[in-house]
Design an enzyme around this catalytic site. Structure first.
Site, PDB file in Angstrom:
ATOM      1  N   GLY A   1       0.817  -1.204   0.000  1.00  0.00           N
ATOM      2  CA  GLY A   1       0.000   0.000   0.000  1.00  0.00           C
ATOM      3  C   GLY A   1       0.844   1.243   0.000  1.00  0.00           C
TER       4      GLY A   1
ATOM      5  CG  ASP B   1     -10.365   5.566   0.982  1.00  0.00           C
ATOM      6  OD1 ASP B   1     -10.965   5.680  -0.102  1.00  0.00           O
ATOM      7  OD2 ASP B   1      -9.183   5.189   1.067  1.00  0.00           O
TER       8      ASP B   1
HETATM    9  N1  LIG Z   1      -5.125  -7.648   7.539  1.00  0.00           N
HETATM   10  C1  LIG Z   1      -4.728  -8.020   6.335  1.00  0.00           C
HETATM   11  N2  LIG Z   1      -4.754  -9.309   5.982  1.00  0.00           N
HETATM   12  C2  LIG Z   1      -4.363  -9.703   4.760  1.00  0.00           C
HETATM   13  N3  LIG Z   1      -3.902  -8.876   3.825  1.00  0.00           N
HETATM   14  C3  LIG Z   1      -3.847  -7.580   4.110  1.00  0.00           C
HETATM   15  C4  LIG Z   1      -4.250  -7.078   5.378  1.00  0.00           C
HETATM   16  N4  LIG Z   1      -4.090  -5.750   5.394  1.00  0.00           N
HETATM   17  C5  LIG Z   1      -3.622  -5.423   4.195  1.00  0.00           C
HETATM   18  N5  LIG Z   1      -3.464  -6.507   3.418  1.00  0.00           N
HETATM   19  C6  LIG Z   1      -2.977  -6.530   2.043  1.00  0.00           C
HETATM   20  O1  LIG Z   1      -2.083  -5.459   1.861  1.00  0.00           O
HETATM   21  C7  LIG Z   1      -2.578  -4.563   0.888  1.00  0.00           C
HETATM   22  C8  LIG Z   1      -2.269  -3.145   1.289  1.00  0.00           C
HETATM   23  O2  LIG Z   1      -2.812  -2.925   2.555  1.00  0.00           O
HETATM   24  P1  LIG Z   1      -3.402  -1.517   2.979  1.00  0.00           P
HETATM   25  O3  LIG Z   1      -4.401  -1.107   1.983  1.00  0.00           O
HETATM   26  O4  LIG Z   1      -3.891  -1.594   4.357  1.00  0.00           O
HETATM   27  O5  LIG Z   1      -2.112  -0.643   2.915  1.00  0.00           O
HETATM   28  P2  LIG Z   1      -2.056   0.904   2.884  1.00  0.00           P
HETATM   29  O6  LIG Z   1      -0.631   1.273   2.995  1.00  0.00           O
HETATM   30  O7  LIG Z   1      -2.981   1.429   3.911  1.00  0.00           O
HETATM   31  O8  LIG Z   1      -2.607   1.178   1.443  1.00  0.00           O
HETATM   32  P3  LIG Z   1      -3.473   2.353   0.931  1.00  0.00           P
HETATM   33  O9  LIG Z   1      -3.583   3.347   1.996  1.00  0.00           O
HETATM   34  O10 LIG Z   1      -2.738   2.811  -0.251  1.00  0.00           O
HETATM   35  O11 LIG Z   1      -4.788   1.736   0.577  1.00  0.00           O
HETATM   36  C9  LIG Z   1      -4.057  -4.850   0.789  1.00  0.00           C
HETATM   37  O12 LIG Z   1      -4.541  -4.566  -0.476  1.00  0.00           O
HETATM   38  C10 LIG Z   1      -4.119  -6.314   1.087  1.00  0.00           C
HETATM   39  O13 LIG Z   1      -3.863  -7.059  -0.059  1.00  0.00           O
END
Ligand SMILES: Nc1ncnc2c1ncn2[C@@H]1O[C@H](COP(=O)(O)OP(=O)(O)OP(=O)(O)O)[C@@H](O)[C@H]1O
Length: 872
Positions: free
Chosen positions: A50, A172
Site C-alpha cells: 500500500g 474511504d
Molecule cells: N489484515 C490483512 N490481511 C491480509 N492482507 C492484508 C491485510 N491488510 C492489508 N493486506 C494486504 O495489503 C494490501 C495493502 O494494505 P493496505 O491497503 O492496508 O495498505 P495501505 O498502505 O494502507 O494502502 P493504501 O492506503 O494505499 O490503501 C491490501 O490490499 C491487502 O492485499
C-alpha cells in the site's frame, strides 16, 4: 530451541531492515531454518503493498512452548519510518488508522493486534484476512449472487453502523479496502482517512476518498458535508459493484474511462441510475435510495438496516455496538494465553521497552512512539459499559492447550469467525423455530417482526459462541448480577454483568439484552420503562440465556440524522443510551444510537506527538502562537521536499498518475476547467476548507494567529502548491527561524536541509528535461491535460474497478480489478484514496472561474509524471 527474541533486541538495532534480526529458529524436529522476524513475529510472504509499504504475513510465537509453536497468523503493515516525515499527512494517516482501530471491536472491522517499532520500521500488526481482497473475490465470480451480496452487505453495513456509532467515519470505503477472512466474512480495513464527527460538528470539509466511490457532495460543492452520508454513498457503490459486477455510472460515452472527475460527477448527478436485468427489484430499491446525489434525501444507515432486502439478516444487524464490544472483550479473554505453571505469564510482555526508541545514530524518535504502549492505552471511559465487568478465571483444559496444537494456522484470532458464527447460529435457530421468517431475499417482503415478538423469539444462542463459559462461583451477587451463559467450548472465563440498577441519577440504564431482560416496549413514541428493565433484571430470569439482541431496528423511530443533539430518541434506544439526565451532547444520535461515542480527547491521542490540532483540520481548526510558526513552516517545507523526493521514488507505481493527469487537466482543460492560483487556493481553503497542514505565513501577529489550515492529506493542488512555494517557504522558514529563534543549530539544520532539497529539485529538473527531450524525440508532444488513451487509462484508473462489455447490458462491463503495475510489482495496486477537495476546484456547478497561471516547477513535475504515465 531458540526462544523469541526479546523486544529490546530490535530496538536501537543497526539501521538495516527487519531482516537483520534473522534468528535461527527450530522448525520441526529436524530442520533448522533461518527466519526473518520482526519482534515476536516471524515474517512471511508479502500480502500486499500500500501507500506506506508492504504488508507481510506474520506468525506470532509463544516462547516456552515446543517446536512448531507458531500460534497465530497476523498481517503486519511495515511502515518505513523514513517514509513518514514528522508532522506529515502520512504520519497523521498512520496515527488516525491506529487510533481508530484501537477503539473498534467489530467482527467486520479488521482488528488491530498491536503496534511495534524498531529503528527502521513501524509494524502495525493486524488480524490476518486470509480470504484475500474482496474485489478479487467479486472479480473471480464476476458478480455476486443476491444472497451472498446481501450477507456481505449486511456485514459491511453492520461495521459501518458500528463505527458511526463510535463517532467515526471511514471516508474511504471502497472494494479495495475490504478484505475477507477465511470464512468469507467481510473485513473493513484501511482507516487512513477515518475521522470523527461530533453532534455539534457533524459536517466535514475535507473531501477524501476515491473518486468512483466518493459521494457527489464531496466533489461538486465545496460546502461541508455530512460524512456519514458520504460513507453511505460509498456503501451503495460497493453494493452496486457486488450485484452488477461493475461500478455505477461507468457508461458515460464522453468519459469512457471515468478519469475526468468533473465529467464523471456531472454524469452522476444528471443521469438516473441504471441497473442490469439481473438485479432484482428489492435491491434495486435499496440502491436507488442509497445512491441519491442529494445527501439530505439519501437513506440513512437506520433506513438501510430496516430495508426489507436486509431482513434475512436482521438479527445480525440488530446486534448493538455495546454487544459487539462485549463479545470482543470476551474474545480477548479467550485469546489470552494461559498462565504458566511457574506463575509467570506466558504472554509475551507488552513492549514496555518501546515507550521510546532510538535509531542507530542515537537520535530519539519520539515522534513515532506509538507502539504497544499506545495500543494498550485504556479504552476511553464508556459509561454504557460501566455495568459490565469481565472477570477472568482459570482457563479450561482446552484453553491450556497450545493453540498450535489445536490448529497450527488457526484463525483463533478471527473476531469475525467467532462472532459471526454465533450470529449465524442464532439466525439458524431463529429461522428453525420461525419458518415464516424468510431466509432469502425472495421472501423479503415480509416485515420485521414486532418488537414484542422479538422479545421472546430471538434466539438465545447469540452469545453462546461469543462469550466464555460461565462460572457460578464468580458471581458475587446473583441479585445484582447477571450471568451471561456462554458456550462451554469457548473457555471458562465468566462474563459477569453487573447491572446499574437503573441508576437514573447516574444516567445509566442497563442494556436489556445483556441483562437478560425482557425488552421494554419499543413501539415508537412509547416511553421506555426502565423499571421494567430493572424488574426483569432482578426477576427469576437470571439464569435464562440472554436474548441476542437488545434492540430491533423497527423499535427505532425515525429521527433526523442531520439534527445535532436535539433529536428525540425513540424510547427503545434509551436502553442503550444515557437517559435524559445526561446531556445529549454526550453521545451522538447516530442511526443506531450508541452510547459509546469515542471521546474526542481519546481519539486524538496525546501520545503521538504530532500536533493533531495542526494536521487534522477536520477535527480542530486552530490558530497558533508565533513561536511555533517557524517550526511548522520548516516542517511543511521539509514535507514538501520529501514529497517531491517520494514522487520520484514512486515512478514505478502508477498509483497517482491519473490524479496527476487530472490535476493537469483541471489546470488546463476546457472552458469549464479552472486553474487554481496559489493565492486563490489558499484563500479558498482558508475560507471554506480549513483543513490540513499547509500553513500560510502571515505578516502580522494577528494573522499569525489565524493560520488557515488546509488539507494535510495529499490534496494535489496543495501538493503542487507546496512544491511551488517550497522555495519561498524555505526562505520564510529560514527567516522566521532566524527572527524567532536564533539558535545556530537550527539555522544550520535548515540550511543543510534546504541545500539537500535544492539539489534534489535540481536533479529532478534535470531528469525532467531529459525525459521531455526523450518524449519529444519519440512522439508529438502530448497535449497537457489530455486524457490518457483508453487502453492505458484502463490500467491507470485508480480505485475504480473496471467493467467489461456484457451483451445483456448496454453498460460497459470491465471486470472489477485492481490493476497491477508490472510483473515485479504484482502486489502493488492502483488505489487512489486521495483528498479530492482539490477536485472541487474544478468547475462542476457554480464553481469560480479559472484564472491562468504561469508554468511552475511543480507543473513541470506534474507534466513529467503525466508524460511518463502516457508513455507507460
Ligand atoms: N489484515 C490483512 N490481511 C491480509 N492482507 C492484508 C491485510 N491488510 C492489508 N493486506 C494486504 O495489503 C494490501 C495493502 O494494505 P493496505 O491497503 O492496508 O495498505 P495501505 O498502505 O494502507 O494502502 P493504501 O492506503 O494505499 O490503501 C491490501 O490490499 C491487502 O492485499
Amino acid at each position: 530451541m531458540t526462544s523469541v527474541p526479546q523486544r529490546h533486541t530490535y530496538y536501537g538495532a543497526p539501521a538495516s531492515t527487519y531482516t537483520q534480526s534473522r534468528q535461527s529458529v527450530a522448525f520441526g524436529n529436524t530442520q533448522k531454518r533461518k527466519h526473518v522476524t520482526f519482534g515476536p513475529y516471524i515474517i512471511g510472504s508479502t500480502l500486499g503493498e500500500g501507500e506506506f509499504g508492504k504488508v507481510k504475513m506474520g506468525w506470532s510465537k509463544i516462547s516456552g512452548s515446543s517446536s512448531m509453536d507458531v500460534s497465530k497468523q497476523v498481517a503486519i503493515k511495515l511502515v518505513r519510518r523514513d517514509n513518514i516525515p514528522k508532522n506529515s499527512e502520512k504520519e497523521v494517516k498512520i496515527y488516525r488508522e491506529i487510533n481508530a482501530l484501537k477503539h473498534l471491536n467489530h467482527p467486520n472491522i479488521v482488528k488491530l493486534e498491536e503496534v511495534l517499532q524498531n529503528s527502521k520500521y513501524i509494524g502495525i500488526v493486524l488480524e490476518y484476512a486470509s480470504g484475500g481482497e474482496f474485489y478479487k473475490y467479486i472479480q473471480k465470480k464476476r458478480r455476486l449472487k443476491e444472497n451472498a451480496a446481501c450477507r456481505l452487505f449486511a456485514q459491511l453495513i453492520s461495521g459501518v453502523c458500528y463505527m458511526h456509532s463510535k463517532g467515526l467515519v471511514h471516508r474511504d470505503l471502497k472494494l479495495e479496502n475490504l478484505l475477507l477472512d477465511k470464512q468469507e466474512n467481510l473485513l473493513i480495513t484501511d482507516f487512513g482517512f477515518v475521522n470523527e464527527f461530533s453532534p455539534e460538528e457533524e459536517l466535514m470539509k475535507t473531501s477524501c476518498g476515491s473518486p468512483c466511490y466518493a459521494a457527489p457532495e464531496l466533489v461538486v460543492t465545496a460546502k461541508p458535508y455530512e460524512a456519514r452520508k458520504a460513507d453511505i454513498w460509498s456503501c451503495g457503490v460497493i453494493l452496486y459493484a457486488m450485484l452488477a459486477g461493475y461500478l455505477p455510472w461507468d457508461d458515460d460515452p464522453d468519459n469512457p474511462d471515468g478519469d475526468d472527475i468533473g465529467k464523471l460527477y456531472r454524469y452522476i448527478t444528471r443521469t438516473p441510475l441504471k441497473f442490469p436485468d439481473y438485479i432484482t427489484p428489492v435491491p434495486r430499491d435499496l440502491l436507488r435510495e442509497t445512491l441519491i446525489a442529494d445527501p439530505t434525501k439519501r437513506i440513512t444507515t437506520l433506513g438501510i438496516l430496516q430495508h426489507r432486502w436486509l431482513q434475512p439478516h436482521h438479527l445480525f444487524l440488530a446486534v448493538t455496538p455495546v454487544e459487539w464490544d462485549h463479545i470482543s472483550k470476551n474474545q480477548d479473554i479467550l485469546r489470552r494465553p494461559p498462565p504458566r505453571k511457574d506463575g509467570a505469564s506466558s504472554t509475551r510482555p507488552r513492549s514496555a521497552c518501546s515507550v521510546s526508541s532510538s535509531n542507530s545514530k542515537g537520535e530519539k524518535r519520539n515522534s513515532l512512539i506509538m507502539d504497544s504502549s499506545l495500543y494498550s492505552q485504556p479504552v476511553p471511559p464508556q459509561q454504557s459499559q460501566s455495568h459490565a465487568v469481565a472477570v477472568s478465571s482459570s482457563p479450561s483444559p482446552r484453553m491450556r492447550q497450545s493453540p498450535v496444537k489445536r490448529n497450527r494456522h488457526s484463525r483463533s484470532n478471527s473476531a469475525a469467525s467467532v462472532a459471526l458464527q454465533a450470529v449465524v447460529d442464532a439466525e439458524k435457530e431463529y429461522h428453525a423455530t420461525h419458518p415464516t421468517v424468510p431466509t432469502s431475499t425472495s421472501a423479503s417482503t415480509l416485515q420485521f417482526e414486532s418488537p414484542a415478538s422479538s422479545q421472546h423469539n430471538t434466539s438465545p444462542r447469540l452469545y453462546q459462541h461469543a462469550l466464555p463459559k460461565p462460572s457460578i462461583n464468580t458471581v458475587s451477587s446473583l441479585r445484582d448480577s447477571v450471568i451471561v451463559e456462554t458456550s462451554p467450548q469457548k473457555g471458562s472465563a465468566p462474563f459477569l454483568i453487573t447491572p446499574a440498577h437503573n441508576d437514573l441519577a447516574s444516567g445509566l440504564v442497563v442494556p436489556a439484552t445483556l441483562g437478560n431482560v425482557t425488552m421494554p416496549s419499543t413501539s415508537a413514541g412509547q416511553k421506555t420503562s426502565h423499571s421494567t428493565a430493572s424488574h426483569s433484571l432482578h426477576s427469576s430470569s437470571l439464569h435464562r440465556r440472554p436474548r441476542p439482541t437488545s434492540y430491533h431496528p423497527t423499535s427505532f423511530s425515525a429521527f433526523n440524522e442531520s439534527s445535532t443533539g436535539t433529536t428525540t430518541i425513540a424510547p427503545s434506544r434509551k436502553d442503550y443510551e444515557e437517559t435524559a439526565t445526561v446531556s445529549s451532547k454526550n453521545y451522538q444520535p447516530t442511526d443506531r444510537g450508541s452510547p459509546q461515542m469515542i471521546q474526542k480527547d481519546s481519539f486524538t491521542l496525546s501520545k503521538p506527538l504530532v500536533d493533531l490540532q495542526l494536521v487534522t483540520g477536520d477535527l480542530i481548526k486552530t490558530g497558533d502562537d508565533s513561536d511555533s510558526v517557524a517550526q511548522k513552516i520548516h516542517d511543511q517545507v521539509e514535507d514538501a521536499a520529501h514529497r517531491v523526493d517520494m514522487s520520484r521514488q514512486r515512478r514505478k507505481s502508477q498509483r497517482y498518475s491519473m490524479v496527476y493527469d487530472r490535476l493537469v487537466g483541471l489546470m488546463t482543460e476546457g472552458p469549464e476547467e479552472r486553474v487554481v492560483e496559489d493565492e486563490d487556493l489558499s484563500k479558498q481553503n482558508s475560507e471554506s476548507i480549513p483543513q490540513g497542514g499547509q500553513v500560510k505565513s502571515a505578516s502580522s501577529n494577528e494573522n499569525k494567529k489565524r493560520f488557515s489550515i488546509m488539507s494535510v492529506q495529499p490534496s494535489f493542488n496543495n501538493a503542487s502548491k507546496l512544491s511551488m512555494e517550497s522555495g519561498n517557504q524555505r526562505e520564510n522558514s529560514s527567516d522566521t527561524g532566524r527572527l524567532k529563534n536564533e539558535d545556530f543549530a537550527t539555522l544550520h539544520k535548515l540550511s543543510l536541509e534546504r541545500d539537500s532539497a535544492q539539489s534534489s529539485r535540481q536533479s529532478s529538473r534535470q531528469r525532467l528535461s531529459a525525459k521531455e527531450n526523450e518524449i519529444s524525440g519519440r512522439k508529438e508532444s502530448p497535449v497537457v491535460g489530455s486524457r490518457i488513451p483508453s487502453t492505458k487509462a484502463a490500467v491507470d484508473r485508480k480505485g475504480s474497478p473496471q467493467v467489461i462489455t456484457n451483451a445483456s447490458n448496454v453498460q460497459r462491463k470491465v471486470p472489477l480489478r485492481k490493476t497491477s503495475k508490472n510483473s515485479q510489482d504484482k502486489t502493488k495496486i492502483n488505489r487512489a484514496s486521495v483528498m479530492i477537495s482539490s477536485m472541487a476546484n474544478k468547475s462542476v456547478d457554480g464553481m469560480p472561474e479559472a484564472r491562468p497561471r504561469e508554468p511552475s516547477t511543480a507543473k513541470k513535475v506534474i507534466d513529467f509524471f503525466k508524460r511518463r504515465s502516457m508513455r507507460l
